[in-house]
Scaffold this motif. Structure first.
Motif, PDB file in Angstrom:
ATOM      1  N   ILE A  85       0.758  -1.363  -0.125  1.00 57.70           N
ATOM      2  CA  ILE A  85      -0.046  -0.010  -0.029  1.00 57.70           C
ATOM      3  C   ILE A  85       0.787   1.311  -0.099  1.00 57.70           C
ATOM      4  CG2 ILE A  85      -1.496   1.338   1.397  1.00 57.70           C
ATOM      5  CD1 ILE A  85      -2.773  -1.297   2.346  1.00 57.70           C
ATOM      6  N   LYS A  86       1.794   1.276   0.791  1.00 56.23           N
ATOM      7  CA  LYS A  86       2.912   2.434   0.915  1.00 56.23           C
ATOM      8  C   LYS A  86       3.448   2.584  -0.421  1.00 56.23           C
ATOM      9  CE  LYS A  86       6.706   4.244   3.480  1.00 56.23           C
ATOM     10  NZ  LYS A  86       8.022   4.085   4.400  1.00 56.23           N
ATOM     11  N   GLU A  87       3.978   1.531  -1.080  1.00 58.65           N
ATOM     12  CA  GLU A  87       4.629   1.606  -2.118  1.00 58.65           C
ATOM     13  C   GLU A  87       3.734   2.087  -3.414  1.00 58.65           C
ATOM     14  OE1 GLU A  87       5.727  -1.773  -5.378  1.00 58.65           O
ATOM     15  OE2 GLU A  87       6.572  -2.120  -3.817  1.00 58.65           O
ATOM     16  N   LEU A  88       2.453   1.839  -3.332  1.00 56.45           N
ATOM     17  CA  LEU A  88       1.615   2.126  -4.414  1.00 56.45           C
ATOM     18  C   LEU A  88       1.141   3.614  -4.081  1.00 56.45           C
ATOM     19  CD1 LEU A  88      -0.756  -1.174  -4.925  1.00 56.45           C
ATOM     20  CD2 LEU A  88       1.151   0.035  -6.521  1.00 56.45           C
ATOM     21  N   MET A  89       0.963   4.026  -2.987  1.00 60.44           N
ATOM     22  CA  MET A  89       0.787   5.387  -2.650  1.00 60.44           C
ATOM     23  C   MET A  89       1.953   6.238  -3.146  1.00 60.44           C
ATOM     24  SD  MET A  89      -1.087   5.100   0.824  1.00 60.44           S
ATOM     25  CE  MET A  89      -1.144   6.625   1.326  1.00 60.44           C
ATOM     26  N   GLU A  90       3.032   5.874  -2.684  1.00 58.97           N
ATOM     27  CA  GLU A  90       4.122   6.858  -3.301  1.00 58.97           C
ATOM     28  C   GLU A  90       4.466   6.829  -4.562  1.00 58.97           C
ATOM     29  OE1 GLU A  90       7.567   4.915  -1.309  1.00 58.97           O
ATOM     30  OE2 GLU A  90       7.163   5.793   0.678  1.00 58.97           O
ATOM     31  N   GLU A  91       4.156   5.718  -5.433  1.00 61.42           N
ATOM     32  CA  GLU A  91       4.000   5.696  -6.874  1.00 61.42           C
ATOM     33  C   GLU A  91       3.072   6.491  -7.347  1.00 61.42           C
ATOM     34  OE1 GLU A  91       2.725   2.153  -9.883  1.00 61.42           O
ATOM     35  OE2 GLU A  91       4.568   1.737  -8.736  1.00 61.42           O
ATOM     36  N   ASP A  92       1.826   6.624  -6.869  1.00 60.87           N
ATOM     37  CA  ASP A  92       0.868   7.474  -7.205  1.00 60.87           C
ATOM     38  C   ASP A  92       1.349   8.878  -6.980  1.00 60.87           C
ATOM     39  OD1 ASP A  92      -1.879   8.035  -8.273  1.00 60.87           O
ATOM     40  OD2 ASP A  92      -2.192   8.701  -6.166  1.00 60.87           O
ATOM     41  N   GLU A  93       1.983   9.338  -5.806  1.00 59.88           N
ATOM     42  CA  GLU A  93       2.484  10.691  -5.556  1.00 59.88           C
ATOM     43  C   GLU A  93       3.364  11.151  -6.855  1.00 59.88           C
ATOM     44  OE1 GLU A  93       1.968  13.978  -3.977  1.00 59.88           O
ATOM     45  OE2 GLU A  93       0.957  12.076  -3.145  1.00 59.88           O
ATOM     46  N   ARG A  94       4.492  10.148  -7.231  1.00 64.12           N
ATOM     47  CA  ARG A  94       5.477  10.380  -8.167  1.00 64.12           C
ATOM     48  C   ARG A  94       4.631  10.794  -9.630  1.00 64.12           C
ATOM     49  NH1 ARG A  94       8.411   6.386  -5.619  1.00 64.12           N
ATOM     50  NH2 ARG A  94       7.781   4.836  -7.253  1.00 64.12           N
TER      51      ARG A  94
END
Length: 99
Positions: A85-94
């Protein structure tokens, strides 16, 4: 990493306690019902030991319930879901930054 408020910590702990209670209720049911099934089987149909089917079937379900309750996942590792979840949220932010 984000900080959790006291209320969020309480709710997470309460959810975990509820999962533990559910697991122990399942375990207690298993320990009460299985001997009863063995007794019924041996009393009425001793030539065929069908009690092994619920022992292994329910036992597997109980094992998976324990793994879920205590966050043990040998296939995806500990806390895999939170990390993903954290990885996908960071990817979405980028992704939003480059739009």
């Amino acid at each position: 990493m984000k900080e959790f408020t006291e209320e969020q910590k309480y709710l997470r702990a309460k959810k975990q306690v509820d999962k533990i209670k559910g697991f122990y209720a399942n375990l207690a049911s298993y320990c009460i019902v299985i001997p009863f099934l063995i007794f019924i089987n041996l009393q009425f149909v001793p030539e065929f030991h069908w009690f092994w089917f619920p022992i292994f079937g329910w036992g597997m379900g109980l094992t998976f319930h324990a793994m879920d309750t205590y966050n043990y996942n040998p296939f995806l590792g500990r806390n895999w879901e939170e990390k993903k979840i954290k990885e996908l949220m960071e990817e979405d932010e980028r992704y939003k930054q480059y739009k």
